[in-house]
Design an enzyme around this catalytic site. Structure first.
Site, PDB file in Angstrom:
ATOM      1  N   GLY A  32      40.685 -46.154  32.594  1.00  0.00           N
ATOM      2  CA  GLY A  32      41.462 -44.944  32.294  1.00  0.00           C
ATOM      3  C   GLY A  32      42.944 -45.173  32.560  1.00  0.00           C
ATOM      4  O   GLY A  32      43.802 -44.791  31.753  1.00  0.00           O
ATOM      5  N   HIS A  33      43.255 -45.808  33.701  1.00  0.00           N
ATOM      6  CA  HIS A  33      44.664 -46.104  34.002  1.00  0.00           C
ATOM      7  C   HIS A  33      45.252 -47.062  32.959  1.00  0.00           C
ATOM      8  O   HIS A  33      46.389 -46.897  32.514  1.00  0.00           O
ATOM      9  CB  HIS A  33      44.784 -46.789  35.375  1.00  0.00           C
ATOM     10  CG  HIS A  33      44.416 -45.940  36.542  1.00  0.00           C
ATOM     11  ND1 HIS A  33      43.324 -46.191  37.347  1.00  0.00           N
ATOM     12  CD2 HIS A  33      45.012 -44.838  37.072  1.00  0.00           C
ATOM     13  CE1 HIS A  33      43.260 -45.294  38.303  1.00  0.00           C
ATOM     14  NE2 HIS A  33      44.265 -44.454  38.165  1.00  0.00           N
TER      15      HIS A  33
END
Ligand code: PAF
Length: 278
Positions: A32-33
């Protein structure tokens, strides 16, 4: 990719003739990052990510001490997605004196949901985010929609303080079974990991029931009951208007309005949050 530990070096290293996008993180990075960085790269010529576990946003009983610090692995991941610069200050560097000057996000939005169950959380978030913004001075800043209320609080801060930064929200990345990616998923045992998807399933059920005509209150109660019966400790499972979490939403679903089902619950001692827009 450069890894920088001081504000002075950061200021020397950023080429402000280029557009700058910023991805603030607390490290222990997941896909996600990395997606935030990928989206940031599409928008600006230079991408800066920060890694800083911000003591100010943790209550004394929370997981500040045990929050995983994985700088080497994080740096390798950031480099693999083309991040240009990592700012990883020590606590002493970012908070050389006790941070008595703080950003109070104010009444309303910051006091409900996460703000109710984590008092002071958004003051801690806004204080560090504003400080990081001042260090990096980006044109754009990227935040995940998994922390949807945080995204709204930061957007509101930027607007009210007239900061020249465009805030970009990025869709939540999910595991194959639907569980939202989160650094805190790493705390889960195998059994808890298998169970964890049920917060997402409960939100899906809320969306389905609300859209099929059940009243909001009943939908929320059923979600709380569903998770409690499975052994969770839910803080809240509620439906809001997506653009205004504070306003009272209509008691029944209405086409043409954008809603968000948003929840926080503990499985074992791990607190997970998630939300679904519809
Ligand atoms: O979402 C996070 O990881 C943190 O709240 C943030 C925005 C990096 C501030 O510490």
């Amino acid at each position: 990719m450069m890894i920088i530990h001081t504000v002075a070096d950061l200021r020397k290293s950023i080429d402000y003739s280029k557009s700058v996008a910023f991805v603030p993180t607390m490290g222990n990075l997941h896909a996600g990052h990395l997606d935030l960085v990928a989206k940031a790269k599409l928008k600006a010529e230079c991408v800066v990510a920060s890694i800083f576990v911000n003591r100010l946003q943790f209550a004394p009983h929370e997981d500040f001490d045990s929050y995983p610090r994985t700088l080497d692995e994080d740096a390798a991941k950031l480099s693999s997605v083309g991040c240009d610069l990592v700012f990883a200050p020590s606590e002493r560097e970012l908070y050389p004196v006790s941070q008595t000057v703080k950003v109070l996000p104010g009444q309303g939005l910051s006091e409900i949901l996460e703000g109710e169950f984590r008092p002071g959380f958004f003051t801690g978030v806004c204080t560090v985010v504003l400080k990081l913004f001042n260090c990096v001075q980006p044109d754009f800043a990227f935040f995940g929609k998994k922390d949807y209320q945080q995204l709204m609080v930061v957007t509101n801060m930027v607007s009210q303080l007239a900061l020249p930064i465009e805030i970009v929200g990025v869709d939540t990345k999910r595991e194959v079974d639907g569980l939202a990616m989160s650094s805190r998923n790493g705390y889960l045992s195998a059994a808890q990991r298998a169970e964890a998807v049920h917060i997402y399933l409960a939100l899906c059920k809320m969306r389905e029931s609300f859209k099929s005509g059940q009243p909001k209150e009943q939908v929320e109660l059923e979600a709380i009951r569903y998770l409690s019966t499975r052994g969770w400790s839910p803080d809240y499972m509620s439906i809001h208007l997506a653009q205004d979490l504070v306003a009272s939403p209509p008691p029944f679903y209405s086409e043409g309005l954008q809603f968000v089902a948003i929840g926080a619950a503990k499985v074992g001692s791990t607190r997970l949050i998630d939300n679904l827009h519809f």
